[in-house]
Design a protein around this motif. Structure first.
Motif, PDB file in Angstrom:
ATOM      1  N   ALA A  97       0.830  -1.234   0.127  1.00  0.00           N
ATOM      2  CA  ALA A  97      -0.033   0.279  -0.040  1.00  0.00           C
ATOM      3  C   ALA A  97       0.655   1.292   0.086  1.00  0.00           C
ATOM      4  O   ALA A  97       0.524   2.473  -0.673  1.00  0.00           O
ATOM      5  CB  ALA A  97      -0.881  -0.270   1.564  1.00  0.00           C
ATOM      6  N   ALA A  98       1.901   1.206   1.079  1.00  0.00           N
ATOM      7  CA  ALA A  98       3.005   2.335   0.764  1.00  0.00           C
ATOM      8  C   ALA A  98       3.751   2.988  -0.312  1.00  0.00           C
ATOM      9  O   ALA A  98       3.620   3.793  -1.437  1.00  0.00           O
ATOM     10  CB  ALA A  98       3.661   2.112   1.701  1.00  0.00           C
ATOM     11  N   LYS A  99       4.093   1.319  -0.841  1.00  0.00           N
ATOM     12  CA  LYS A  99       4.373   1.617  -2.904  1.00  0.00           C
ATOM     13  C   LYS A  99       3.525   2.223  -3.596  1.00  0.00           C
ATOM     14  O   LYS A  99       3.660   2.902  -4.674  1.00  0.00           O
ATOM     15  CB  LYS A  99       5.343   0.365  -3.056  1.00  0.00           C
ATOM     16  CG  LYS A  99       6.213   0.338  -2.222  1.00  0.00           C
ATOM     17  CD  LYS A  99       7.283   0.901  -2.881  1.00  0.00           C
ATOM     18  CE  LYS A  99       8.913  -0.234  -2.104  1.00  0.00           C
ATOM     19  NZ  LYS A  99      10.027   0.587  -2.737  1.00  0.00           N
ATOM     20  N   ILE A 100       2.214   1.806  -3.725  1.00  0.00           N
ATOM     21  CA  ILE A 100       1.117   1.733  -4.354  1.00  0.00           C
ATOM     22  C   ILE A 100       0.707   3.459  -4.548  1.00  0.00           C
ATOM     23  O   ILE A 100       0.730   4.231  -5.057  1.00  0.00           O
ATOM     24  CB  ILE A 100      -0.322   1.455  -4.467  1.00  0.00           C
ATOM     25  CG1 ILE A 100      -0.101  -0.039  -5.024  1.00  0.00           C
ATOM     26  CG2 ILE A 100      -1.336   1.852  -4.780  1.00  0.00           C
ATOM     27  CD1 ILE A 100      -0.642  -1.700  -4.609  1.00  0.00           C
ATOM     28  N   ALA A 101       0.850   4.055  -2.829  1.00  0.00           N
ATOM     29  CA  ALA A 101       0.631   5.156  -2.854  1.00  0.00           C
ATOM     30  C   ALA A 101       2.112   6.292  -3.370  1.00  0.00           C
ATOM     31  O   ALA A 101       1.698   7.591  -3.541  1.00  0.00           O
ATOM     32  CB  ALA A 101       0.895   5.315  -1.354  1.00  0.00           C
ATOM     33  N   GLY A 102       2.923   5.961  -3.474  1.00  0.00           N
ATOM     34  CA  GLY A 102       3.917   7.378  -4.210  1.00  0.00           C
ATOM     35  C   GLY A 102       5.263   6.798  -3.367  1.00  0.00           C
ATOM     36  O   GLY A 102       5.627   7.862  -3.425  1.00  0.00           O
ATOM     37  N   ALA A 103       5.507   6.520  -1.916  1.00  0.00           N
ATOM     38  CA  ALA A 103       6.492   6.065  -1.242  1.00  0.00           C
ATOM     39  C   ALA A 103       7.804   5.513  -1.923  1.00  0.00           C
ATOM     40  O   ALA A 103       7.637   4.121  -2.980  1.00  0.00           O
ATOM     41  CB  ALA A 103       6.272   5.206  -0.163  1.00  0.00           C
ATOM     42  N   LYS A 104       8.865   6.585  -1.748  1.00  0.00           N
ATOM     43  CA  LYS A 104      10.232   5.670  -2.781  1.00  0.00           C
ATOM     44  C   LYS A 104      10.763   4.561  -2.186  1.00  0.00           C
ATOM     45  O   LYS A 104      11.675   4.262  -2.942  1.00  0.00           O
ATOM     46  CB  LYS A 104      10.581   7.041  -3.783  1.00  0.00           C
ATOM     47  CG  LYS A 104      10.457   7.845  -4.399  1.00  0.00           C
ATOM     48  CD  LYS A 104      11.003   8.706  -5.305  1.00  0.00           C
ATOM     49  CE  LYS A 104      10.195   9.715  -6.671  1.00  0.00           C
ATOM     50  NZ  LYS A 104       8.773   9.005  -7.166  1.00  0.00           N
ATOM     51  N   SER A 105      10.404   5.280  -0.936  1.00  0.00           N
ATOM     52  CA  SER A 105      12.059   4.056   0.000  1.00  0.00           C
ATOM     53  C   SER A 105      10.729   3.706   1.393  1.00  0.00           C
ATOM     54  O   SER A 105      10.537   4.801   2.098  1.00  0.00           O
ATOM     55  CB  SER A 105      12.745   5.012   0.973  1.00  0.00           C
ATOM     56  OG  SER A 105      13.111   4.339   1.564  1.00  0.00           O
ATOM     57  N   VAL A 106      10.455   2.498   0.899  1.00  0.00           N
ATOM     58  CA  VAL A 106       9.460   1.744   2.132  1.00  0.00           C
ATOM     59  C   VAL A 106      10.561   0.658   3.159  1.00  0.00           C
ATOM     60  O   VAL A 106      11.330   0.335   2.548  1.00  0.00           O
ATOM     61  CB  VAL A 106       8.754   1.138   1.786  1.00  0.00           C
ATOM     62  CG1 VAL A 106       8.182   0.409   3.263  1.00  0.00           C
ATOM     63  CG2 VAL A 106       7.928   2.273   1.438  1.00  0.00           C
TER      64      VAL A 106
END
Length: 134
Positions: free
Chosen positions: A119-128
């Motif tokens: 969900a964080a990656k889909i939201a646009g986070a470049k670094s998780v």
């Protein structure tokens, strides 16, 4: 011949003007307030797992906590897995490079943590990243 006597008045006192000092103190106060970085906590205490390869991050980050019973928190609010995407997208509007850190409990379900990362990656986070204890 007349002699004049000059008397100095003991009533005259010299004062120190402290208004420039007060101005400097206020300017320093404003400077420290503006340059202070506030850490946003996830709002829940989790028992993080240990990792030998962990690194410290130097910048602000979005913190998401996953508890042992599968609840997902951000800023003390229970947002659930379904709310991760919208919350992270809203927080990333100002800074696209801000990393997302998942604080997963050592006893948390692995599937829940993977859903939060997705969900964080889909939201646009470049670094998780995952938070661990050294």
């Amino acid at each position: 011949m007349r002699r004049f006597r000059h008397f100095t008045s003991s009533d005259s006192t010299s004062e120190i003007n402290i208004s420039p000092l007060i101005d400097v103190v206020f300017i320093l106060l404003i400077f420290f307030i503006v340059t202070t970085v506030f850490v946003d906590e996830a709002g829940v205490e989790v028992n993080k797992p240990r990792a030998a390869s962990s690194e410290d991050l130097e910048k602000n980050a979005i913190l998401i906590a996953v508890t042992a019973n599968g609840r997902v928190y951000q800023g003390g609010r229970n947002i659930g897995v379904g709310g991760v995407r919208s919350v992270i997208a809203a927080l990333l509007e100002g800074d696209e490079e801000m990393p997302v850190i998942i604080q997963g409990d050592a006893d948390a379900n692995h599937g829940t943590i993977v859903k939060v990362i997705d969900a964080a990656k889909i939201a646009g986070a470049k670094s998780v990243s995952l938070a661990t204890v050294k």
